[in-house]
Structure formats: C-alpha cells, structure tokens
Scaffold this active site. Sequence first.
Site, PDB file in Angstrom:
ATOM      1  N   GLN A 138     -19.769  10.053 -81.082  1.00 58.84           N
ATOM      2  CA  GLN A 138     -20.060  11.490 -80.935  1.00 58.84           C
ATOM      3  C   GLN A 138     -20.838  11.791 -79.650  1.00 58.84           C
ATOM      4  OE1 GLN A 138     -21.957  13.072 -84.423  1.00 58.84           O
ATOM      5  NE2 GLN A 138     -20.043  13.172 -85.567  1.00 58.84           N
ATOM      6  N   GLY A 181     -21.536   3.193 -67.729  1.00 60.01           N
ATOM      7  CA  GLY A 181     -22.476   2.088 -67.837  1.00 60.01           C
ATOM      8  C   GLY A 181     -22.751   1.460 -66.475  1.00 60.01           C
ATOM      9  N   GLU A 217     -26.229  24.829 -46.901  1.00 56.15           N
ATOM     10  CA  GLU A 217     -25.621  26.159 -47.114  1.00 56.15           C
ATOM     11  C   GLU A 217     -26.468  26.998 -48.058  1.00 56.15           C
ATOM     12  OE1 GLU A 217     -22.981  27.431 -45.772  1.00 56.15           O
ATOM     13  OE2 GLU A 217     -21.794  25.757 -45.001  1.00 56.15           O
ATOM     14  N   HIS A 232     -30.428  25.343 -53.811  1.00 52.68           N
ATOM     15  CA  HIS A 232     -30.231  25.844 -55.177  1.00 52.68           C
ATOM     16  C   HIS A 232     -31.196  27.011 -55.452  1.00 52.68           C
ATOM     17  CE1 HIS A 232     -28.830  25.330 -59.261  1.00 52.68           C
ATOM     18  NE2 HIS A 232     -30.052  25.199 -59.721  1.00 52.68           N
TER      19      HIS A 232
HETATM   20  P1  TGC Z   1     -32.298  39.262 -44.481  1.00 56.40           P
HETATM   21  O1  TGC Z   1     -33.369  40.214 -44.009  1.00 56.40           O
HETATM   22  O2  TGC Z   1     -31.911  39.252 -45.916  1.00 56.40           O
HETATM   23  O3  TGC Z   1     -30.962  39.489 -43.614  1.00 56.40           O
HETATM   24  C1  TGC Z   1     -30.993  39.554 -42.198  1.00 56.40           C
HETATM   25  C2  TGC Z   1     -29.824  40.401 -41.755  1.00 56.40           C
HETATM   26  O4  TGC Z   1     -28.594  39.756 -42.136  1.00 56.40           O
HETATM   27  C3  TGC Z   1     -27.844  40.623 -43.004  1.00 56.40           C
HETATM   28  N1  TGC Z   1     -27.179  39.757 -43.977  1.00 56.40           N
HETATM   29  C4  TGC Z   1     -25.900  39.456 -43.918  1.00 56.40           C
HETATM   30  N2  TGC Z   1     -24.922  39.847 -43.100  1.00 56.40           N
HETATM   31  C5  TGC Z   1     -23.683  39.342 -43.286  1.00 56.40           C
HETATM   32  N3  TGC Z   1     -23.403  38.471 -44.262  1.00 56.40           N
HETATM   33  C6  TGC Z   1     -24.365  38.040 -45.100  1.00 56.40           C
HETATM   34  N4  TGC Z   1     -24.097  37.136 -46.037  1.00 56.40           N
HETATM   35  C7  TGC Z   1     -25.686  38.530 -44.951  1.00 56.40           C
HETATM   36  N5  TGC Z   1     -26.859  38.321 -45.589  1.00 56.40           N
HETATM   37  C8  TGC Z   1     -27.773  39.084 -44.975  1.00 56.40           C
HETATM   38  C9  TGC Z   1     -28.857  41.550 -43.593  1.00 56.40           C
HETATM   39  O5  TGC Z   1     -28.259  42.744 -44.022  1.00 56.40           O
HETATM   40  C10 TGC Z   1     -29.789  41.770 -42.418  1.00 56.40           C
HETATM   41  O6  TGC Z   1     -29.156  42.640 -41.514  1.00 56.40           O
HETATM   42  P2  TGC Z   1     -30.036  43.686 -40.625  1.00 56.40           P
HETATM   43  O7  TGC Z   1     -28.998  44.439 -39.863  1.00 56.40           O
HETATM   44  O8  TGC Z   1     -30.807  44.489 -41.622  1.00 56.40           O
HETATM   45  O9  TGC Z   1     -30.908  42.825 -39.759  1.00 56.40           O
HETATM   46  O10 TGC Z   1     -32.694  37.813 -43.996  1.00 56.40           O
HETATM   47  P3  TGC Z   1     -33.938  36.888 -44.407  1.00 56.40           P
HETATM   48  O11 TGC Z   1     -34.562  36.418 -43.131  1.00 56.40           O
HETATM   49  O12 TGC Z   1     -34.817  37.567 -45.423  1.00 56.40           O
HETATM   50  O13 TGC Z   1     -33.219  35.622 -45.067  1.00 56.40           O
HETATM   51  C11 TGC Z   1     -32.456  35.762 -46.201  1.00 56.40           C
HETATM   52  C12 TGC Z   1     -31.983  34.372 -46.696  1.00 56.40           C
HETATM   53  C13 TGC Z   1     -33.158  33.504 -47.092  1.00 56.40           C
HETATM   54  C14 TGC Z   1     -31.112  34.632 -47.914  1.00 56.40           C
HETATM   55  C15 TGC Z   1     -31.152  33.680 -45.608  1.00 56.40           C
HETATM   56  O14 TGC Z   1     -31.878  33.413 -44.484  1.00 56.40           O
HETATM   57  C16 TGC Z   1     -30.486  32.409 -46.100  1.00 56.40           C
HETATM   58  O15 TGC Z   1     -29.398  32.467 -46.622  1.00 56.40           O
HETATM   59  N6  TGC Z   1     -31.143  31.215 -45.932  1.00 56.40           N
HETATM   60  C17 TGC Z   1     -30.500  29.939 -46.212  1.00 56.40           C
HETATM   61  C18 TGC Z   1     -30.136  29.260 -44.918  1.00 56.40           C
HETATM   62  C19 TGC Z   1     -28.838  28.551 -44.993  1.00 56.40           C
HETATM   63  O16 TGC Z   1     -28.006  28.723 -45.884  1.00 56.40           O
HETATM   64  N7  TGC Z   1     -28.568  27.746 -43.989  1.00 56.40           N
HETATM   65  C20 TGC Z   1     -27.317  27.062 -43.896  1.00 56.40           C
HETATM   66  C21 TGC Z   1     -27.162  26.375 -42.558  1.00 56.40           C
HETATM   67  S1  TGC Z   1     -25.507  25.886 -42.234  1.00 56.40           S
HETATM   68  C22 TGC Z   1     -25.229  24.588 -43.254  1.00 56.40           C
HETATM   69  O17 TGC Z   1     -25.990  24.226 -44.083  1.00 56.40           O
HETATM   70  C23 TGC Z   1     -23.926  23.915 -43.075  1.00 56.40           C
HETATM   71  S2  TGC Z   1     -23.619  22.567 -44.095  1.00 56.40           S
HETATM   72  C24 TGC Z   1     -21.945  22.532 -43.894  1.00 56.40           C
HETATM   73  C25 TGC Z   1     -21.227  21.409 -44.479  1.00 56.40           C
HETATM   74  O18 TGC Z   1     -21.441  20.248 -44.063  1.00 56.40           O
HETATM   75  O19 TGC Z   1     -20.357  21.687 -45.334  1.00 56.40           O
HETATM   76  P1  FAD Z   2     -36.631  23.874 -46.540  1.00 57.14           P
HETATM   77  O1  FAD Z   2     -36.195  25.229 -46.110  1.00 57.14           O
HETATM   78  O2  FAD Z   2     -37.844  23.294 -45.882  1.00 57.14           O
HETATM   79  O3  FAD Z   2     -36.855  23.903 -48.113  1.00 57.14           O
HETATM   80  C1  FAD Z   2     -37.604  22.887 -48.805  1.00 57.14           C
HETATM   81  C2  FAD Z   2     -37.778  23.350 -50.252  1.00 57.14           C
HETATM   82  O4  FAD Z   2     -38.495  24.594 -50.283  1.00 57.14           O
HETATM   83  C3  FAD Z   2     -36.445  23.601 -50.961  1.00 57.14           C
HETATM   84  O5  FAD Z   2     -36.506  23.168 -52.286  1.00 57.14           O
HETATM   85  C4  FAD Z   2     -36.302  25.118 -50.918  1.00 57.14           C
HETATM   86  O6  FAD Z   2     -35.508  25.633 -51.984  1.00 57.14           O
HETATM   87  C5  FAD Z   2     -37.760  25.542 -51.021  1.00 57.14           C
HETATM   88  N1  FAD Z   2     -37.960  26.877 -50.455  1.00 57.14           N
HETATM   89  C6  FAD Z   2     -37.825  27.270 -49.147  1.00 57.14           C
HETATM   90  N2  FAD Z   2     -38.064  28.578 -49.011  1.00 57.14           N
HETATM   91  C7  FAD Z   2     -38.332  29.046 -50.257  1.00 57.14           C
HETATM   92  C8  FAD Z   2     -38.639  30.336 -50.786  1.00 57.14           C
HETATM   93  N3  FAD Z   2     -38.715  31.419 -50.017  1.00 57.14           N
HETATM   94  N4  FAD Z   2     -38.883  30.426 -52.116  1.00 57.14           N
HETATM   95  C9  FAD Z   2     -38.785  29.349 -52.917  1.00 57.14           C
HETATM   96  N5  FAD Z   2     -38.495  28.105 -52.495  1.00 57.14           N
HETATM   97  C10 FAD Z   2     -38.262  27.970 -51.174  1.00 57.14           C
HETATM   98  N6  FAD Z   2     -27.456  23.145 -41.081  1.00 57.14           N
HETATM   99  C11 FAD Z   2     -26.719  23.701 -40.077  1.00 57.14           C
HETATM  100  O7  FAD Z   2     -27.128  24.652 -39.427  1.00 57.14           O
HETATM  101  N7  FAD Z   2     -25.476  23.201 -39.778  1.00 57.14           N
HETATM  102  C12 FAD Z   2     -24.942  22.144 -40.425  1.00 57.14           C
HETATM  103  O8  FAD Z   2     -23.816  21.736 -40.129  1.00 57.14           O
HETATM  104  C13 FAD Z   2     -25.719  21.519 -41.461  1.00 57.14           C
HETATM  105  N8  FAD Z   2     -25.249  20.404 -42.094  1.00 57.14           N
HETATM  106  C14 FAD Z   2     -26.057  19.737 -42.971  1.00 57.14           C
HETATM  107  C15 FAD Z   2     -25.661  18.492 -43.479  1.00 57.14           C
HETATM  108  C16 FAD Z   2     -26.476  17.780 -44.338  1.00 57.14           C
HETATM  109  C17 FAD Z   2     -26.073  16.431 -44.816  1.00 57.14           C
HETATM  110  C18 FAD Z   2     -27.711  18.357 -44.754  1.00 57.14           C
HETATM  111  C19 FAD Z   2     -28.579  17.627 -45.745  1.00 57.14           C
HETATM  112  C20 FAD Z   2     -28.117  19.571 -44.260  1.00 57.14           C
HETATM  113  C21 FAD Z   2     -27.318  20.276 -43.349  1.00 57.14           C
HETATM  114  N9  FAD Z   2     -27.738  21.470 -42.757  1.00 57.14           N
HETATM  115  C22 FAD Z   2     -26.990  22.066 -41.765  1.00 57.14           C
HETATM  116  C23 FAD Z   2     -29.085  21.978 -43.023  1.00 57.14           C
HETATM  117  C24 FAD Z   2     -29.224  22.736 -44.331  1.00 57.14           C
HETATM  118  O9  FAD Z   2     -28.614  23.984 -44.270  1.00 57.14           O
HETATM  119  C25 FAD Z   2     -30.709  22.842 -44.650  1.00 57.14           C
HETATM  120  O10 FAD Z   2     -31.140  21.547 -45.003  1.00 57.14           O
HETATM  121  C26 FAD Z   2     -30.995  23.831 -45.768  1.00 57.14           C
HETATM  122  O11 FAD Z   2     -30.728  25.157 -45.350  1.00 57.14           O
HETATM  123  C27 FAD Z   2     -32.439  23.744 -46.272  1.00 57.14           C
HETATM  124  O12 FAD Z   2     -33.356  23.700 -45.227  1.00 57.14           O
HETATM  125  P2  FAD Z   2     -34.506  22.560 -45.170  1.00 57.14           P
HETATM  126  O13 FAD Z   2     -33.841  21.251 -45.389  1.00 57.14           O
HETATM  127  O14 FAD Z   2     -35.258  22.773 -43.919  1.00 57.14           O
HETATM  128  O15 FAD Z   2     -35.399  22.828 -46.436  1.00 57.14           O
END
Ligand code: TGC
Ligand code: FAD
Length: 396
Positions: free
Chosen positions: A287, A347, A371, A374
Amino acid sequence: MATDRFQAPDYYLLDDLLTDEQKLVRDTVRAWVKKEVSPIIEDYSQRAEFPKQLIGGLAEIGAFGPYIPQEYGGAGLDQISYGLIMQELERCDSGLRSTASVQSSLVMYPIWKYGNEEQKKKYLPKLATGEMIGCFGLTEPDHGSNPGGMVTHFKDAGSHYILNGAKMWITNAPIADIAVVWAKNEQGRIHGLIVERGMEGFTTPETHGKWSLRASATGELVFNNVKVPKENLLPNKSGLGAPLGCLDSARFGIAWGAIGAAMDCYDSSLRYSKERIQFEVPIASFQLTQKKLAEMITEITKAQLLTWRLGVLRNEGRATTAQISMAKRNNVHMALTIAREARQIHGAMGITGEYSLMRHMMNLESVITYEGTHDVHMLITGMDVTGISAFRNDGK
Ligand code: TGC
Ligand code: FAD
C-alpha cells in the site's frame, strides 16, 4: 543509463485535446530523444560536459525558436507545441531543455520582439539552425531575485557604447556566440544589448563544481570596457519589463518541461515497482508504494491540465505573468517531490546512473531556483490576488 523504456502517462486522455500537428511535433521530439540523447546523457552529466554534437539535432527537431515565424527561420508553431517540445526534452534532462529554452525564449524572443529588422535578419536564422548559440545575461553576483538593482551599465561614447559589469549563473555562456545582456544606461534605464564573442574585453569563464544541471554549460559574462556597436542595442523596448517579458516565455516552457521530468520518474517507478520483488511479492503490491504512485499520477495529471489550459490562453494572447508563475512554481515543485519519491521506490538502485532519478532530482534543484525562485513565484501570486507587493520591506 539503461535502455530508454519510457512510456508517457496520459491518465485523463489528454491526447484528445491535442491537434495532429501538436502530437506529431511531440512524437518526433520523443523519438529523437530516445535515439540520440538517452544513450549518452548520463555519461555527459557525470562528466559535467555539454554534449555539443546535439546542437544540430536540436535545431532539426525545431527546438530553437519553435514559435518564431518561419520568415526568420523559426518553426512557426503554436505555444502548446513549444511546451510539448520542452516537456520531451526535460523528460530526458533539464539541462537539455535549458539549452533550448535559453536559445528560444531568452535570445531569439527578445531579438524578435524588441529588435529591428536588420537585427532579426542577422541573428534569428542562424540561431534557429544552431549555427549560432546565444545566452541571456540578467542575473548579477549581487542581484538575483532583484534584477532591477543591476549595476552593469553602458555609456554613450559617440560611435559606440562602452559596457562594464558582470553577469553570473548564465546558461550557455561558455559556448555562446552572442549574449543578450541587460544593462543600465547613464540615466539608469535598462536596455538589451547584443554582445558578440570576440569583442575586446568580453570573457565568459565557466562555472565548475555544480551538482545540478551538469550536462548544461553555465558561466559568467564579464565586460571590461567592451565597445558595443550602437546597432547592437535592441531598440523597441526598455525598462525591467523587457527582460521580464522574456521570462514569461521561458517560465511557460519550464512549466511544461517539469512535467516531462515528473513523467519520467513516475514511469520508471511504476515499472520498477512491478518488477522488483521483496517479501516474495512485487513492491507495487504494498500500500505504501501504491500511495506514492497514486499521488504521483494525480499530481502529474493536474499539472498537465493546468499547463494545457495555460497553453490555450497563451495561444490566445491572454495568459498573464501571474498565471505563468503559478504553473512554473506548481509544476517544478511537483516534479521535484516526485523525483524524491521515485528515488525511494528504487531503493539503492535509485542512487545510480542506471536510472535517471537522481539526475532529475539534482537538476530540478536548479530549476526550482532559476527563472524566479519558488518563493518569488509565491509572492507574484500573492501580489496578483491582493494587489500588494511583498517583495520589499519598505512597502514600496
Ligand atoms: P516590478 O516593479 O514588479 O516591475 C518592473 C516593471 O516591469 C513590468 N513587468 C513586466 N513587464 C512585462 N512582462 C512581465 N512579466 C512583467 N513583470 C513586471 C512592470 O509592470 C514594471 O513596469 P513599469 O513600466 O511600471 O516600470 O519589478 P520589481 O523590481 O518589483 O521585481 C518584481 C519581481 C521580483 C517579480 C521580478 O524582479 C522577478 O521576477 N524576479 C525574479 C528574477 C528572475 O526570474 N530572474 C531570472 C533570470 S534568467 C534565468 O534564470 C534563466 S535560467 C534559464 C535556463 O537555463 O533554462
Ligand atoms: P537570491 O535572490 O539571493 O535568493 C536567495 C533566497 O532568498 C531564495 O530562497 C529567495 O527565494 C529568497 N528571496 C529573495 N528575495 C526575496 C523576497 N523579496 N522575499 C522572500 N524571499 C526572497 N540567470 C540569468 O540571468 N541567465 C541565465 O541563463 C541563468 N541560468 C542559470 C542557471 C543555473 C544552473 C542557475 C542555478 C541559475 C541561473 N540563473 C540565470 C540565475 C537565476 O535566475 C538566479 O539564481 C535566481 O533568479 C535567484 O537568484 P539568486 O541565486 O541570486 O538568489
């Protein structure tokens, strides 16, 4: 890895919801993965090496720019087809999906959406064939979840820009021919720049020692007074919304991809539990094993339904950032939970490379972080339903 015996679970007959074209795309990718990737992926992952020879095949199956119009070399497919491609790639390995996600959603997408006609014609066809590989530089050493705080910047130097700064954790950086880099101008406004390998002062050191995404190349982007031609600035969108718009597309692909990893773990667990005998009976007859399997197929089915609906909304141009966040968060967590349970069902065998479970589990530790972590996605949902941002403690 042992012979790839994968059979996709479809508990709610979701194939009925797919078009013939979508099923053909999925089946083509599935067959290619089984033939070309499954036999080698474990070895490359163990050696922490990206299998570069797969680039041509990835291009041929349409994994580079699936939804980019054909006039620019893309496959011109719909969003559900794009999702299914990501699902099938991640079914094998998240790193393989990463390579395709970045090329499609983080490099081709911004050039297609924010670039001018010359930029689209210059880069998109070569990116679609894999002749050129791209990467996306948003994250910095001190700015991960808060990319708006970035310090990488460029100055107008008359005939060109001068770019300084560094990006970290960049998928494909060590193998990339071009990088779409997000940097601030002198007024602090964020713009996208296309930086090409070979530009003086631009280096891409590789990140070593990862326990996750080992078959994917990760590195830094370092800019030391790099002269970037003015025609390399993406002219049609600026501000943080520009890179965040690309993330919508990539996160959508990840939501599908994570289902692939979960399906693989479930499928392996179902087969193993029927074949493995303990106490004179298959472990599937206990189960506690059935509880694990039942929960897995339930969560996979829910994720499949969620994601298919999201694909329909995206095809209609109606999917919101918050809806995409919900699916990315839910599905990656679901897949990671299933990978951990699947490892237990296998396992001791579960810790070996003969099965894909540990590789999926360790890969998903990156997928749940990149991206948007969580928790960041939880806060995006929280902000969407309350109208209040909880990202900053100062209430701004
Ligand atoms: P916030 O004030 O909310 O927004 C700033 C401006 O952006 C606009 N906006 C968007 N526009 C288009 N599409 C969206 N999805 C948008 N989301 C927000 C928003 O309206 C605003 O515009 P304006 O005209 O008013 O300036 O920005 P914030 O600084 O408070 O940050 C919000 C937050 C925390 C959600 C954002 O910064 C975020 O998503 N942080 C997470 C960072 C992240 O995901 N990084 C990823 C890096 S790339 C990567 O990880 C690639 S891995 C790829 C792989 O290997 O597969
Ligand atoms: P931090 O931002 O320092 O976060 C650390 C912890 O704090 C997390 O648990 C987070 O949830 C928490 N935290 C942060 N802010 C808050 C908040 N406001 N409230 C509550 N909790 C919070 N980036 C690119 O630009 N291009 C890429 O191609 C790319 N590829 C990647 C590939 C790999 C294998 C990895 C591991 C990462 C990659 N990244 C890339 C970066 C990735 O997008 C970042 O690692 C991610 O956005 C988190 O940033 P950080 O690692 O600096 O963590």
